[in-house]
Scaffold this motif. Structure first.
Motif, PDB file in Angstrom:
ATOM      1  N   VAL A   1       0.834  -1.208   0.000  1.00 43.82           N
ATOM      2  CA  VAL A   1       0.000   0.000   0.000  1.00 43.82           C
ATOM      3  C   VAL A   1       0.873   1.265   0.000  1.00 43.82           C
ATOM      4  O   VAL A   1       0.660   2.202   0.774  1.00 43.82           O
ATOM      5  N   ILE A   2       1.877   1.245  -0.851  1.00 45.63           N
ATOM      6  CA  ILE A   2       2.691   2.418  -1.157  1.00 45.63           C
ATOM      7  C   ILE A   2       2.852   2.468  -2.667  1.00 45.63           C
ATOM      8  O   ILE A   2       2.481   1.524  -3.371  1.00 45.63           O
ATOM      9  N   ASP A   3       3.395   3.562  -3.176  1.00 47.84           N
ATOM     10  CA  ASP A   3       3.541   3.713  -4.616  1.00 47.84           C
ATOM     11  C   ASP A   3       4.894   3.197  -5.098  1.00 47.84           C
ATOM     12  O   ASP A   3       5.917   3.409  -4.455  1.00 47.84           O
ATOM     13  N   MET A   4       4.867   2.552  -6.248  1.00 42.49           N
ATOM     14  CA  MET A   4       6.060   2.000  -6.897  1.00 42.49           C
ATOM     15  C   MET A   4       6.846   3.117  -7.557  1.00 42.49           C
ATOM     16  O   MET A   4       6.262   4.088  -8.058  1.00 42.49           O
ATOM     17  N   ARG A   5       8.139   2.962  -7.593  1.00 39.54           N
ATOM     18  CA  ARG A   5       9.005   3.937  -8.252  1.00 39.54           C
ATOM     19  C   ARG A   5       8.637   4.039  -9.736  1.00 39.54           C
ATOM     20  O   ARG A   5       8.514   3.041 -10.436  1.00 39.54           O
ATOM     21  N   ALA A   6       8.461   5.281 -10.198  1.00 45.60           N
ATOM     22  CA  ALA A   6       8.124   5.539 -11.601  1.00 45.60           C
ATOM     23  C   ALA A   6       8.405   7.005 -11.909  1.00 45.60           C
ATOM     24  O   ALA A   6       8.550   7.823 -10.986  1.00 45.60           O
ATOM     25  N   ILE A   7       8.489   7.312 -13.192  1.00 50.92           N
ATOM     26  CA  ILE A   7       8.688   8.686 -13.645  1.00 50.92           C
ATOM     27  C   ILE A   7       7.654   8.980 -14.728  1.00 50.92           C
ATOM     28  O   ILE A   7       7.440   8.168 -15.629  1.00 50.92           O
ATOM     29  N   PHE A   8       7.046  10.155 -14.636  1.00 56.24           N
ATOM     30  CA  PHE A   8       6.090  10.616 -15.648  1.00 56.24           C
ATOM     31  C   PHE A   8       6.456  12.045 -16.027  1.00 56.24           C
ATOM     32  O   PHE A   8       6.700  12.870 -15.148  1.00 56.24           O
ATOM     33  N   VAL A   9       6.488  12.332 -17.323  1.00 57.67           N
ATOM     34  CA  VAL A   9       6.652  13.703 -17.795  1.00 57.67           C
ATOM     35  C   VAL A   9       5.369  14.056 -18.532  1.00 57.67           C
ATOM     36  O   VAL A   9       4.943  13.342 -19.446  1.00 57.67           O
ATOM     37  N   ILE A  10       4.764  15.157 -18.096  1.00 52.22           N
ATOM     38  CA  ILE A  10       3.476  15.601 -18.631  1.00 52.22           C
ATOM     39  C   ILE A  10       3.670  16.975 -19.256  1.00 52.22           C
ATOM     40  O   ILE A  10       4.250  17.871 -18.632  1.00 52.22           O
ATOM     41  N   ASP A  11       3.174  17.146 -20.482  1.00 49.26           N
ATOM     42  CA  ASP A  11       3.356  18.425 -21.172  1.00 49.26           C
ATOM     43  C   ASP A  11       2.358  19.473 -20.687  1.00 49.26           C
ATOM     44  O   ASP A  11       1.536  19.215 -19.797  1.00 49.26           O
ATOM     45  N   ARG A  12       2.438  20.650 -21.269  1.00 51.13           N
ATOM     46  CA  ARG A  12       1.586  21.778 -20.846  1.00 51.13           C
ATOM     47  C   ARG A  12       0.098  21.512 -21.065  1.00 51.13           C
ATOM     48  O   ARG A  12      -0.745  22.131 -20.425  1.00 51.13           O
TER      49      ARG A  12
END
Length: 173
Positions: free
Chosen positions: A131-142
């Motif tokens: 019940v924790i979040d997994m390591r990840a990366i997200f890049v979101i544009d404008r």
């Protein structure tokens, strides 16, 4: 019914189950509401018009998460005012604030998914077993479209920092 993904991630070699969809570059970024502190919340809409680099860590109080957050804190100063770097974990907001103060991290915004794990479920990073979040990366544009997505297959591994930072820089031009 919430989607469960098995066989896609591990913790020290032991399989774990991720809850939520597997997002891909080109998908619209799911909306989220996270805790800034115990009284204030923050949403995706709060960062409208900015490029968002979202660094998801299981807990700031672990070695890889510490290094990941420090690395993106350094990058934040080079990326300029059009970019916001968000570090998201299920740590309590006051634990995040304590860690940032002790680590001298002042350029990233820490947000907590502790309340209902809605970010983890929406972005497909909630670990069922812990019940924790997994390591990840997200890049979101404008325009709130995902432009870079990295789900780590092993929780104890580092993300590809350079690729994430280059994805952000590619949106600045």
């Amino acid at each position: 019914m919430t989607q469960e993904r098995t066989g896609v991630a591990a913790f020290k070699g032991n399989p774990i189950t991720l809850i939520g969809p597997e997002l891909k570059a080109g998908d619209p970024a799911p909306a989220f509401t996270l805790s800034k502190n115990l009284l204030e919340q923050s949403t995706l809409a709060d960062y409208a018009g900015k490029i968002k680099l979202i660094s998801v860590v299981p807990s700031l109080d672990t070695g890889v998460c510490d290094a990941q957050t420090r690395r993106f804190n350094e990058a934040a100063s080079e990326l300029g005012e059009d970019v916001v770097v968000l570090t998201i974990s299920a740590d309590l907001p006051f634990a995040q604030a304590r860690w940032c103060g002790a680590a001298g991290v002042d350029r990233v915004v820490t947000l907590s998914d502790y309340r209902d794990n809605s970010f983890g479920k929406a972005y497909g990073v909630l670990i069922k077993e812990f019940v924790i979040d997994m390591r990840a990366i997200f890049v979101i544009d404008r325009e709130d479209t995902l432009r870079y997505v990295e789900y780590l297959p092993e929780m104890a591994e580092h993300p590809n920092y350079d690729a994430a930072i280059e994805a952000v820089k590619g949106l600045l031009g």
